[in-house]
Scaffold this motif. Sequence first.
Motif, PDB file in Angstrom:
ATOM      1  N   TYR A  13      -8.181   5.166  -8.222  1.00  0.00           N
ATOM      2  CA  TYR A  13      -6.847   5.767  -8.282  1.00  0.00           C
ATOM      3  C   TYR A  13      -6.424   6.279  -6.907  1.00  0.00           C
ATOM      4  CZ  TYR A  13      -7.450   5.706 -13.361  1.00  0.00           C
ATOM      5  OH  TYR A  13      -7.657   5.300 -14.657  1.00  0.00           O
ATOM      6  N   GLU A  14      -7.394   6.761  -6.118  1.00  0.00           N
ATOM      7  CA  GLU A  14      -7.102   7.262  -4.776  1.00  0.00           C
ATOM      8  C   GLU A  14      -7.139   6.160  -3.723  1.00  0.00           C
ATOM      9  OE1 GLU A  14      -9.499  11.306  -4.431  1.00  0.00           O
ATOM     10  OE2 GLU A  14     -10.640   9.749  -5.457  1.00  0.00           O
ATOM     11  N   LEU A  15      -8.171   5.301  -3.801  1.00  0.00           N
ATOM     12  CA  LEU A  15      -8.466   4.383  -2.702  1.00  0.00           C
ATOM     13  C   LEU A  15      -8.176   2.918  -3.021  1.00  0.00           C
ATOM     14  CD1 LEU A  15     -11.803   5.990  -1.412  1.00  0.00           C
ATOM     15  CD2 LEU A  15      -9.469   6.381  -0.615  1.00  0.00           C
ATOM     16  N   GLY A  16      -7.854   2.608  -4.276  1.00  0.00           N
ATOM     17  CA  GLY A  16      -7.455   1.246  -4.643  1.00  0.00           C
ATOM     18  C   GLY A  16      -8.488   0.192  -4.289  1.00  0.00           C
ATOM     19  N   ASN A  17      -8.002  -0.949  -3.807  1.00  0.00           N
ATOM     20  CA  ASN A  17      -8.892  -2.056  -3.469  1.00  0.00           C
ATOM     21  C   ASN A  17      -9.649  -1.842  -2.167  1.00  0.00           C
ATOM     22  OD1 ASN A  17      -9.083  -4.117  -5.445  1.00  0.00           O
ATOM     23  ND2 ASN A  17      -6.928  -4.626  -5.122  1.00  0.00           N
TER      24      ASN A  17
END
Length: 301
Positions: free
Chosen positions: A29-33
């Motif tokens: 949710y914070e850092l994605g891919n």
Amino acid sequence: MKTLAFIHRNDTRFSVGDFSPVLSVFSHYELGNTVSPFLLLDHLGPGRLKPNSILKGVSEHPHRGFETVTIMFQGELEHRDSSGGGGIISAGDVQWMTAASGVIHKEIFSQNFAKQGGVFEMLQLWVNLPAKDKMNPPRYQSLQDANIPKVMLEHDAGYIRVIAGRYKEYMGPAKVHSPLHVYDVFVKQGHTIQLPAKSGDTTMLYMRSGRAKLPQDDHGTSETSHEEWDDHGLAVMSNLQEDVEITALRDSHILYLSATPFHEPINGHGPFVMNTYDEILEAFDDIKTGNFIRYKAIETE
């Protein structure tokens, strides 16, 4: 050698069921891919369970689309799930549960540990599954401490426990769906070690406790600079170059993660991580209609 991209830190503690304190180290949710195929890391404890007759932990809840990896350092946990997988996880053991198409499970302190009480500490890592494997049958792997290779490093520098992937000629016991390394690493103060990582891989180091330094991009200067990172910091390395060099400034306990990233969309809501929102809606609908559990898993020791 890979250089440090950034240090991610989240100092908020909370509770998950009866587990407290819990530190959310990172999540997609914070850092994605940026952290693909890794999705989430929680650090549970160190905490102390008072002796009691009630079996505390997290009650039954569902998962779909990924894997949970629980690494025990102190205490004792009991796991049971709808696939038939489960058992007791003691200090040094690792539980690798592939939820895939769906499991409902619970995680509680074992009866013996609850009766005696004591210190507990564990890490729980979520690892994404490729789109082609998200609806596979679930699988449960109980990785006992005695079966996890513990490689003693030269010059008495520390050790590496190879949970998944390869370190030199040592192969971790975890069966995985995509190329990745998961190591439990200890480096003694004053020593420098190197860990394997390929160019293009997602590579991260979580400092469970300790202090160390990593090479930092020198921005074209002739000298190599370093940045220090310490307790509960997540060091995210550049995906360029190969391998990682660590110098311990204090005795350091590190979770090392390196893997080939997926180039696929992530759609995660609560206990489900899929590729599209429609697949998330399908998971919730399957829970409501009783169609969530589709397979019986094969337990893998």
